[in-house]
Design an enzyme around this catalytic site. Structure first.
Site, PDB file in Angstrom:
ATOM      1  N   ALA A  73       0.867  -1.173   0.000  1.00 17.74           N
ATOM      2  CA  ALA A  73       0.000   0.000   0.000  1.00 17.74           C
ATOM      3  C   ALA A  73       0.905   1.225   0.000  1.00 17.74           C
ATOM      4  O   ALA A  73       0.888   2.041   0.918  1.00 17.74           O
ATOM      5  CB  ALA A  73      -0.917  -0.002   1.209  1.00 17.74           C
ATOM      6  N   LEU A  76       1.404   5.313  -4.124  1.00 19.15           N
ATOM      7  CA  LEU A  76       1.952   6.100  -5.241  1.00 19.15           C
ATOM      8  C   LEU A  76       2.918   7.207  -4.822  1.00 19.15           C
ATOM      9  O   LEU A  76       2.848   8.333  -5.315  1.00 19.15           O
ATOM     10  CB  LEU A  76       0.817   6.645  -6.128  1.00 19.15           C
ATOM     11  CG  LEU A  76       0.091   5.518  -6.875  1.00 19.15           C
ATOM     12  CD1 LEU A  76      -1.193   6.012  -7.510  1.00 19.15           C
ATOM     13  CD2 LEU A  76       0.986   4.905  -7.941  1.00 19.15           C
ATOM     14  N   CYS A 133      -4.964   1.687  -9.447  1.00 24.28           N
ATOM     15  CA  CYS A 133      -4.262   1.582  -8.165  1.00 24.28           C
ATOM     16  C   CYS A 133      -5.260   1.469  -7.014  1.00 24.28           C
ATOM     17  O   CYS A 133      -6.081   2.360  -6.825  1.00 24.28           O
ATOM     18  CB  CYS A 133      -3.347   2.779  -7.915  1.00 24.28           C
ATOM     19  SG  CYS A 133      -2.496   2.583  -6.343  1.00 24.28           S
ATOM     20  N   ASN A 195      -3.313  -5.002 -12.623  1.00 26.84           N
ATOM     21  CA  ASN A 195      -2.737  -4.370 -11.442  1.00 26.84           C
ATOM     22  C   ASN A 195      -3.003  -5.310 -10.252  1.00 26.84           C
ATOM     23  O   ASN A 195      -3.498  -6.421 -10.441  1.00 26.84           O
ATOM     24  CB  ASN A 195      -3.366  -2.983 -11.228  1.00 26.84           C
ATOM     25  CG  ASN A 195      -2.416  -2.030 -10.522  1.00 26.84           C
ATOM     26  OD1 ASN A 195      -1.761  -2.407  -9.549  1.00 26.84           O
ATOM     27  ND2 ASN A 195      -2.338  -0.806 -10.989  1.00 26.84           N
ATOM     28  N   THR A 196      -2.689  -4.877  -9.069  1.00 29.66           N
ATOM     29  CA  THR A 196      -2.810  -5.769  -7.902  1.00 29.66           C
ATOM     30  C   THR A 196      -4.275  -6.016  -7.506  1.00 29.66           C
ATOM     31  O   THR A 196      -5.161  -5.249  -7.865  1.00 29.66           O
ATOM     32  CB  THR A 196      -2.059  -5.148  -6.708  1.00 29.66           C
ATOM     33  OG1 THR A 196      -2.566  -3.821  -6.520  1.00 29.66           O
ATOM     34  CG2 THR A 196      -0.573  -5.096  -6.938  1.00 29.66           C
ATOM     35  N   THR A 269       6.835  -8.019  -9.077  1.00 31.54           N
ATOM     36  CA  THR A 269       7.347  -8.501  -7.793  1.00 31.54           C
ATOM     37  C   THR A 269       8.615  -9.344  -7.940  1.00 31.54           C
ATOM     38  O   THR A 269       9.482  -9.327  -7.063  1.00 31.54           O
ATOM     39  CB  THR A 269       6.221  -9.296  -7.075  1.00 31.54           C
ATOM     40  OG1 THR A 269       5.096  -8.419  -6.936  1.00 31.54           O
ATOM     41  CG2 THR A 269       6.637  -9.775  -5.706  1.00 31.54           C
TER      42      THR A 269
HETATM   43  C1  LIG Z   1       5.536  -2.178  -4.516  1.00 32.94           C
HETATM   44  C2  LIG Z   1       4.658  -2.048  -5.728  1.00 32.94           C
HETATM   45  C3  LIG Z   1       4.426  -0.790  -6.286  1.00 32.94           C
HETATM   46  C4  LIG Z   1       3.608  -0.656  -7.410  1.00 32.94           C
HETATM   47  N1  LIG Z   1       3.408   0.599  -7.953  1.00 32.94           N
HETATM   48  C5  LIG Z   1       2.655   0.712  -9.089  1.00 32.94           C
HETATM   49  C6  LIG Z   1       2.497   1.991  -9.721  1.00 32.94           C
HETATM   50  O1  LIG Z   1       3.045   3.011  -9.294  1.00 32.94           O
HETATM   51  N2  LIG Z   1       1.700   2.060 -10.826  1.00 32.94           N
HETATM   52  C7  LIG Z   1       1.073   0.949 -11.357  1.00 32.94           C
HETATM   53  O2  LIG Z   1       0.372   1.051 -12.368  1.00 32.94           O
HETATM   54  N3  LIG Z   1       1.251  -0.280 -10.802  1.00 32.94           N
HETATM   55  C8  LIG Z   1       2.017  -0.417  -9.687  1.00 32.94           C
HETATM   56  N4  LIG Z   1       2.191  -1.655  -9.128  1.00 32.94           N
HETATM   57  C9  LIG Z   1       1.568  -2.843  -9.745  1.00 32.94           C
HETATM   58  C10 LIG Z   1       2.567  -3.622 -10.614  1.00 32.94           C
HETATM   59  O3  LIG Z   1       3.051  -2.818 -11.667  1.00 32.94           O
HETATM   60  C11 LIG Z   1       1.900  -4.904 -11.181  1.00 32.94           C
HETATM   61  O4  LIG Z   1       0.779  -4.554 -11.970  1.00 32.94           O
HETATM   62  C12 LIG Z   1       1.438  -5.845 -10.072  1.00 32.94           C
HETATM   63  O5  LIG Z   1       2.361  -5.879  -9.004  1.00 32.94           O
HETATM   64  C13 LIG Z   1       1.234  -7.298 -10.588  1.00 32.94           C
HETATM   65  O6  LIG Z   1       2.397  -7.818 -11.133  1.00 32.94           O
HETATM   66  P1  LIG Z   1       3.453  -8.726 -10.289  1.00 32.94           P
HETATM   67  O7  LIG Z   1       2.664  -9.821  -9.633  1.00 32.94           O
HETATM   68  O8  LIG Z   1       4.422  -9.229 -11.321  1.00 32.94           O
HETATM   69  O9  LIG Z   1       4.095  -7.837  -9.291  1.00 32.94           O
HETATM   70  C14 LIG Z   1       3.012  -1.817  -8.001  1.00 32.94           C
HETATM   71  C15 LIG Z   1       3.263  -3.071  -7.439  1.00 32.94           C
HETATM   72  C16 LIG Z   1       4.078  -3.211  -6.323  1.00 32.94           C
HETATM   73  C17 LIG Z   1       4.330  -4.582  -5.765  1.00 32.94           C
END
Ligand SMILES: Cc1cc2nc3c(=O)[nH]c(=O)nc-3n(C[C@H](O)[C@H](O)[C@H](O)COP(=O)(O)O)c2cc1C
Length: 308
Positions: A73, A76, A133, A195-196, A269
Site C-alpha cells: 500500500a 503512489l 491503483c 494491477n494488484t 514482484t
Molecule cells: C511495490 C509495488 C508498487 C507498485 N506501484 C505501481 C504503480 O506506481 N503504478 C502501477 O500502475 N502499478 C504499480 N504496481 C503494480 C505492478 O506494476 C503490477 O501490476 C502488479 O504488481 C502485478 O504484477 P506482479 O505480480 O508481477 O508484481 C506496483 C506493485 C508493487 C508490488
C-alpha cells in the site's frame, strides 16, 4: 536452428526488441537497477507511477509478505512529473531501451495535464495510464472499475497525446472485458493487465491490520492464474495488443501469457526477489523457442488450443 529466434514484438506503435518490460513501481526509475542488470537488454522500462505533484505516499507499514506474494500500500509515492523529466529522464538518453511513463491523477483533468506535459517530451516512448491503483483515496482505481469512467479518462488522455497509449486495467471488477472494450473504444493503443488485487492481513496478537492503510494490493505468484485468465479473456475481445502482468517469475510463466494471447509481459514482484529476473526471463523465452524450432515469438502469441 542456426539463427536466434526473433523476439521482437509490437505494442501499439512501438516495436520492442523483446517482449519483457518492467512493471511500474517495481523497478524504481530504472537507474536504481543499473548496477544489477544490463538495462539495454530489457524490452522496455516502465517507471514508477507519476503524478503532477510529488507525493510521499501512505504511512508505513506499507508492505507485507504473504504466502506466494506480497501486499503493498505504497500509495503512489513519487517525485512528480517535473522532477522526473528534469532529473530522472536524462539517464534514459544513455540507453537504447525505450522508457514508458506510468501516470496517475486524482481527476480526469490531472490525467490530461500529465499527458500534455509528456507529449512535449521527446524521449518518452509511451504512456501507461494507471486507472487501477487500489491504494489511493482519490482517483486510481475509482476510474478503472466502471466502463464509463475508464472511457472518459482514456479519451481525455488520447486527446492530448499522439504517443502510444497503454491503459492499465484493474482486476478488482466483475467483468474486465467490459472495461477493456471501453478503453479501446476511447483510443487506447494497448492494454496492460493486471494491477494488484485488493487484500488485507491482520496481526492476531495486536488485532491490528498489518498495513497502515488497512488494505493493500496483492501481487506475485499468487495472482498469476487470475492474471492469465483475464489476459486470455481480454485478448479474445479486443484487437489491440494486450500486455500480461501478474506473478510472472519465470520464462515458463511468460510463455503461458503469450499462448493466452499477450503480446508482451511485465515483470513486477519478481524484481524484488531476483533483480536479474527480466534478463533470466528473456534468455528463457529465447531458449523455449530455440528448443522447439520456433523462429518468431509471434508464432506462439494466442496459440492456445482449447479444442476438446
Ligand atoms: C511495490 C509495488 C508498487 C507498485 N506501484 C505501481 C504503480 O506506481 N503504478 C502501477 O500502475 N502499478 C504499480 N504496481 C503494480 C505492478 O506494476 C503490477 O501490476 C502488479 O504488481 C502485478 O504484477 P506482479 O505480480 O508481477 O508484481 C506496483 C506493485 C508493487 C508490488
Amino acid at each position: 536452428m542456426s539463427e536466434k529466434p526473433d523476439l521482437r514484438t509490437s505494442i501499439g506503435g512501438i516495436i520492442l526488441k523483446n517482449p519483457v518490460i518492467t512493471a511500474s513501481g517495481t523497478f524504481g526509475y530504472g537507474e536504481e537497477f543499473g548496477t544489477l542488470v544490463d538495462l539495454n537488454r530489457i524490452g522496455a522500462i516502465i517507471v514508477k507511477g507519476l503524478s503532477l505533484s510529488p507525493s510521499k505516499g501512505n504511512k508505513p507499514p506499507r508492505v507485507v509478505e504473504t504466502p506466494c506474494g506480497m501486499l503493498n500500500a505504497i500509495g503512489l509515492e513519487n517525485v512528480g512529473i517535473d522532477t522526473f523529466i528534469n532529473k530522472k529522464l536524462p539517464f534514459f538518453r544513455t540507453l537504447s531501451t525505450p522508457v514508458i511513463v506510468n501516470i496517475y491523477g486524482k481527476s480526469i483533468d490531472e490525467y490530461a495535464r500529465l499527458a500534455e506535459i509528456i507529449e512535449d517530451t521527446g524521449e518518452i516512448a509511451a504512456i501507461e495510464v494507471n486507472i487501477s491503483c487500489p491504494n489511493v483515496k482519490k482517483g486510481g482505481i475509482a476510474f478503472g472499475v466502471k466502463a464509463k469512467s475508464a472511457y472518459k479518462v482514456t479519451k481525455a488522455v488520447r486527446e492530448k497525446t499522439t504517443k502510444t497509449l497503454i491503459v492499465k486495467l484493474s482486476p478488482n471488477v466483475t467483468d474486465i472485458t467490459e472495461i477493456a472494450e471501453s478503453a479501446v473504444e476511447a483510443g487506447a493503443d494497448s492494454l496492460s493487465l493486471i494491477n494488484t488485487i485488493t487484500g488485507m492481513a491482520i496481526d492476531i496478537n495486536t488485532r491490528r491490520p498489518k498495513l497502515a492503510n488497512i488494505t493493500g494490493g496483492l501481487s506475485g505468484p499468487a495472482i498469476k492464474p487470475i492474471a492469465l485468465r483475464m489476459v486470455w479473456q481480454v485478448a479474445q475481445k479486443v484487437k489491440v495488443p494486450v500486455i500480461g502482468v501478474g506473478g510472472i517469475f519465470s520464462a515458463e510463466d511468460a510463455v503461458e501469457f503469450f499462448i493466452a494471447g499477450a503480446t508482451a509481459v511485465q515483470i513486477g514482484t519478481a524484481n524484488f526477489v531476483n533483480p536479474r529476473a527480466t534478463i533470466d526471463i528473456i534468455e528463457g523465452i529465447e531458449k523455449y523457442l530455440e528448443d522447439r524450432n520456433i523462429s518468431c515469438l509471434s508464432d506462439i502469441i494466442g496459440a492456445i488450443d482449447t479444442k476438446n
